[in-house]
Design an enzyme around this catalytic site. Structure first.
Site, PDB file in Angstrom:
ATOM      1  N   CYS A   8      64.731  42.686  74.063  1.00 37.46           N
ATOM      2  CA  CYS A   8      64.802  43.475  75.116  1.00 37.46           C
ATOM      3  C   CYS A   8      66.598  43.662  75.867  1.00 37.46           C
ATOM      4  CB  CYS A   8      64.465  43.197  76.514  1.00 37.46           C
ATOM      5  SG  CYS A   8      65.554  43.850  78.072  1.00 37.46           S
ATOM      6  N   GLY A  41      33.166  42.633  87.701  1.00 38.52           N
ATOM      7  CA  GLY A  41      33.070  43.918  86.594  1.00 38.52           C
ATOM      8  C   GLY A  41      32.559  45.370  86.969  1.00 38.52           C
ATOM      9  N   CYS A  83      62.500  45.635  79.039  1.00 32.71           N
ATOM     10  CA  CYS A  83      61.524  45.127  80.135  1.00 32.71           C
ATOM     11  C   CYS A  83      61.309  45.986  80.577  1.00 32.71           C
ATOM     12  CB  CYS A  83      61.998  43.799  80.988  1.00 32.71           C
ATOM     13  SG  CYS A  83      62.246  42.743  79.453  1.00 32.71           S
ATOM     14  N   CYS A  96      62.550  41.024  83.746  1.00 31.27           N
ATOM     15  CA  CYS A  96      64.272  41.683  83.000  1.00 31.27           C
ATOM     16  C   CYS A  96      65.281  40.644  83.769  1.00 31.27           C
ATOM     17  CB  CYS A  96      64.012  42.484  82.932  1.00 31.27           C
ATOM     18  SG  CYS A  96      65.559  43.252  82.106  1.00 31.27           S
ATOM     19  N   CYS A 133      67.313  42.158  78.374  1.00 33.78           N
ATOM     20  CA  CYS A 133      67.531  40.049  79.143  1.00 33.78           C
ATOM     21  C   CYS A 133      67.355  39.220  77.364  1.00 33.78           C
ATOM     22  CB  CYS A 133      66.253  40.137  80.126  1.00 33.78           C
ATOM     23  SG  CYS A 133      65.004  40.236  79.471  1.00 33.78           S
TER      24      CYS A 133
END
Lengths: 375, 212, 317
Positions: free
Chosen positions: C265, C56, C290, C296, C268
């Site tokens: 979606c 980090g 998506c 997808c 899909c």
């Protein structure tokens, strides 16, 4: 029914073909040559070399052509090329006192050793569009040697043309140039910059900084945002030899000559009970003939030295991190222009939140209030 | 034309070859080290094709050749410093300045971990730049409890899923205490790259190590 | 002492010859594997290792000028170039999609300079360079996810000065971020940060996860893959090692929550994934699909279909 659109690759290919076509323009007109650019758009080429940090007029001309005259794009092309070049080391400091001077003016003295030399300048031209520029054969034949009068005179006796700051320095009237510690200077292209910076870092950053940005900052100091009482001690433009000490050979070799514009700004004097008053200086040094840039750089350089000279801070041009971190136009243009890349994922997240908050507000206020607000 | 003598530029000793392929050799060694530090205590295979002068091991040499250059002062432990061929080999292949003062080093190679100096003599970085710290490359015999003078540790922290048993040797008897002292400085501290024949493991400063 | 320049010498910037250079001015340039020279790669690799050791923390590195604009992925490209080997399989996404123009351009750059294999399949990739998304399919332990980062400093919009923010990180003084998030709640009733939502890494550094939607933040926590972040213009590299605790900042009374989409979606039928809104007409018609195109397409190929499914991608509608 919906079928997702595909074909980013093809779109990019076509866009680049269109770019090439527009770059060429009307094919019935002759193609502009690099030599024409290098010879006739010299100041554009000089700016590209200066901010691209690479002295090579032919490559800069190529970049100007490839960039369709967009100088920041041309600077970007030169930078991206420059970064692939092997680095052999640092050259010896160039000696601008030994410059083959093509132009030299001082605003602080009426006359001085070596004289004032106007050289190729827009100064004192009447800015009347179309008077003679661009018209075939409409220029006076000038012997190029007139450019060198001062040096020829100097060669006969007085040696190199002394810098005004050297003349002032001989009497102790101006702060001396910082001594050369002999160490290899910090290289902003090889090491990330951390603040506060040393002098070499400051000068390097300003030398490749955007001309327009430095012009505006320099101008702001003249208008009172960090005033430094500047006088142009001297501006000189000409050729200097650059040489390199080759460790493996054990001696110095000349790499050739390059053109530089140097500006020494004589600025606000200092002095304390212990130290007698003396003028201070701001320094500008740029590849090619880039006088506006060299002067702006000198003004900003001087303003950034407020702490060292015990001055009060308060103006934008004195803010080191602000000034230096935003001076590079290749960085700036990249980040500003990246906003045109797709951001729809992030926008969708914001859109969803704004819709949700609007719905909550409407629900809290009740349907009547909502209708009222909608009127 | 001045008389140029190249006499001084010719080394009296011809160093052993470096990576068979400098680009891909360095990349492969880096990737092994990267995964080793990403997953403390999990040894990564490190195939090497170089034969450095003794007592420098091939694995330690591969790590140093992959990561060091003129920007990284390098310190050698007394056993390595006593072998001039090692210094010549490293100088030739990396250009790294060899330093006598461990505190000035960005990388250090320890061929004899049992006599290893305390971590505190190496740079640990500053609170605002903790990355300005040393990386220690240790030459070990193996990553098993059967290795000579092996120490068993229990590791936790970033890169470790839950907790992990790790053994390596030779290591000083107080290695767990030394690692705890290093961890206490976090985010300052030194990072350890442990090499053994054919493998590399990492103990970055973020690791929490206890005696197992 | 070198000789003084000859005053009669021609001006070097304006060569006397008026002949145009014949043929190409430059020889065809041969670039190193993955474009960067070896010295630059070593410098970036050292920064990556320190970034991994200090999860980090933003490691300064001497970012090079790349042949693409700053802000367009120069940091991610440099990180990818430094880790990439001849056996890697590279996937590049922008907004979750492999076929967005910038993803296509970056993938083409590595095909040209490194000759590596590329893929659009998340599961086949060993290195995934991304802008603004984390793939829907969970990543695995041998994968490296490289994020393109515009502004790496999570405190930048609270304190613009690097000199100040560096001190705040050194002292782990993160009160400012909490104040900002709490001000949002007071004003809007919500935390108004929806992307680039700050996280705390391994209990120490507060980190900018790059402008991914906060929907993706939970995927960073305890992720088996290695996550590397490159900011070229800002010259910073940072990292999250595998299996590292990544906590999105929040409050007891306002816990961190991710966006939920009301509909699946349209292509899909997937739920629980991040969707793009597509405007279909000027009468308010819209659909949601998506953002992760590989996810997808894989689902469609497996026989999952949403309400607007119109056949395999690329086929005639």
């Amino acid at each position: 029914m919906y079928v997702a659109a595909k074909g980013g690759e093809k779109a990019i290919r076509n866009a680049h073909r269109l770019l090439a076509k527009r770059r060429r323009g009307n094919p019935n007109l002759p193609d502009i040559t690099l030599a024409q650019i290098a010879q006739q758009l010299t100041l554009a080429v000089d700016r590209v070399m200066a901010e691209g940090s690479l002295f090579d007029p032919e490559l800069a001309a190529l970049a100007v052509k490839q960039a369709r005259g967009d100088l920041i794009e041309a600077i970007f092309l030169i930078r991206a090329f420059r970064t692939t070049l092997p680095r052999f080391g640092a050259s010896r400091p160039v000696d601008t006192a030994a410059m083959l001077v093509r132009r030299r003016v001082s605003a602080t003295f009426k006359d001085l050793p070596g004289g004032q030399l106007l050289g190729p300048t827009f100064d004192y031209t009447h800015r009347l569009l179309g008077a003679s520029a661009g018209v075939e054969g409409q220029y006076d034949e000038v012997d190029d040697a007139t450019d060198h009068v001062a040096v020829l005179a100097g060669a006969a006796g007085a040696g190199p043309m002394p810098r005004v700051t050297d003349l002032l320095g001989a009497d102790g009237l101006i702060e001396p140039s910082p001594a050369d510690a002999g160490e290899e200077p910090f290289d902003i292209t090889r090491t990330p910059v951390t603040y506060p910076v040393d002098r070499a870092t400051r000068l390097q950053t300003l030398a490749r900084g955007d001309e327009g940005y430095l012009l505006a900052l320099g101008y702001s100091t003249q208008r009172g945002f960090g005033r430094t009482h500047p006088f142009v001690g001297e501006i000189r433009f000409g050729d200097v030899e650059v040489s390199f000490f080759a460790e493996e050979l054990g001696f110095e070799v000349s790499l050739g000559t390059l053109q530089l514009t140097e500006c020494q700004m004589v600025t606000q004097f200092t002095g304390t009970a212990q130290a007698p008053p003396q003028f201070t200086r701001g320094y500008g040094l740029v590849f090619g003939q880039c006088e506006r840039k060299a002067m702006s750089m000198a003004l900003v350089e001087r303003s950034l030295r407020w702490a060292e000279l015990g001055e009060e801070k308060g103006a934008p041009a004195q803010d080191e991190e602000f000034v230096l971190a935003h001076s590079d136009n290749v960085q700036a243009t990249g980040f500003v222009e990246h906003l045109k890349l797709p951001h729809y994922v992030d926008f969708q997240a914001e859109l969803d939140l704004v819709r949700r908050m609007r719905a909550e507000r409407a629900a809290e206020a009740g349907p009547e209030a909502f209708e009222e607000a909608a009127e | 034309m001045p008389d140029i003598s190249f006499e001084s530029a010719t080394p009296s000793y011809v160093p052993a070859a470096g990576f068979g392929d400098p680009v891909f050799g360095a990349q492969a060694a880096f990737r092994a080290v990267m995964w080793a530090l990403s997953r403390p205590g999990r040894p990564e295979p490190l195939p090497v094709d170089l034969v450095p002068p003794a007592p420098l091991s091939a694995e330690a040499a591969a790590v140093v050749l992959a990561l060091c250059d003129h920007e990284t002062p390098l310190w050698l432990d007394p056993a390595l410093a006593a072998a001039p061929e090692v210094a010549a080999f490293l100088r030739f292949h990396t250009g790294a300045p060899l330093v006598a003062e461990p505190g000035a080093a960005r990388f250090a190679i320890v061929s004899n971990p049992l006599d290893m100096l305390d971590f505190s003599v190496f740079a640990a970085g500053s609170p605002d730049y903790p990355d300005a710290s040393a990386t220690l490359v240790l030459q070990l015999d193996g990553f098993t409890p059967q290795a000579p003078a092996a120490r068993a540790l229990r590791l936790e922290g970033p890169g470790v899923e839950g907790a992990l048993a790790f053994a390596a040797g030779p290591l000083p008897a107080d290695i767990a205490a030394r690692l705890a002292g290093n961890r206490a400085l976090f985010p300052r501290g030194v990072d350890l790259i442990l090499t053994a024949p054919g493998a590399v493991a990492g103990l970055p400063r973020s690791v929490v190590a206890r005696e197992a | 002492m070198s000789a003084a320049p000859d005053p009669a010498a021609p001006d070097p910037a304006t060569p006397e010859s008026d002949a145009a250079p014949a043929g190409p001015l430059l020889p065809e340039l041969a670039y190193n594997f993955a474009y960067l020279d070896e010295q630059t790669k070593r410098m970036i690799r050292r920064a990556i290792l320190k970034a991994i050791a200090i999860p980090g923390y933003q490691v300064p590195f001497a970012a090079r000028e790349m042949p693409m604009p700053y802000g367009w992925g120069t940091g991610g490209v440099q990180v990818t170039a430094a880790v990439l080997g001849p056996d890697d399989v590279l996937k590049v996404i922008d907004q979750g999609a492999d076929d967005t123009t910038n993803a296509v351009a970056i993938r083409g750059f590595f095909e040209k300079t490194a000759g590596v294999a590329t893929t659009t399949r998340t599961s086949e990739a060993s290195v995934i360079q991304t802008r603004h998304r984390i793939p829907e399919q969970p990543l695995t332990e041998r994968q490296i996810l490289v994020y393109q980062v515009p502004i790496p400093e999570p405190l930048r919009f609270l304190e613009p000065r690097e000199t100040e923010t560096r001190q705040l990180h050194a002292l782990a003084e993160y009160g400012l971020v909490h104040v900002k998030l709490y001000e949002d709640i007071a004003r809007h009733g919500h935390i108004a940060t929806t992307y680039a939502y700050p996280v705390e890494v391994a209990g120490r550094y507060v980190m900018d996860p790059s402008p991914i939607p906060k929907f993706d933040n939970p995927k960073m926590d305890d992720c088996p893959a290695l996550q590397l972040f490159g900011a070229g213009r800002e010259k910073r590299i940072y990292a999250i090692p595998p299996h590292t605790r990544v906590r999105s900042l929040d409050f007891d009374d306002h816990p961190f929550r991710v966006q939920r989409f009301a509909e699946p979606c349209a292509m899909c039928g997937a739920r629980g994934v991040y969707l793009d809104e597509v405007i279909l007409d000027d009468r308010g018609g819209r659909m949601f699909v998506c953002s992760d195109t590989d996810h997808c397409e894989t689902r469609q190929a497996e026989g999952h279909h949403g309400g607007m499914w119109g056949g395999a991608p690329g086929a005639a509608a």
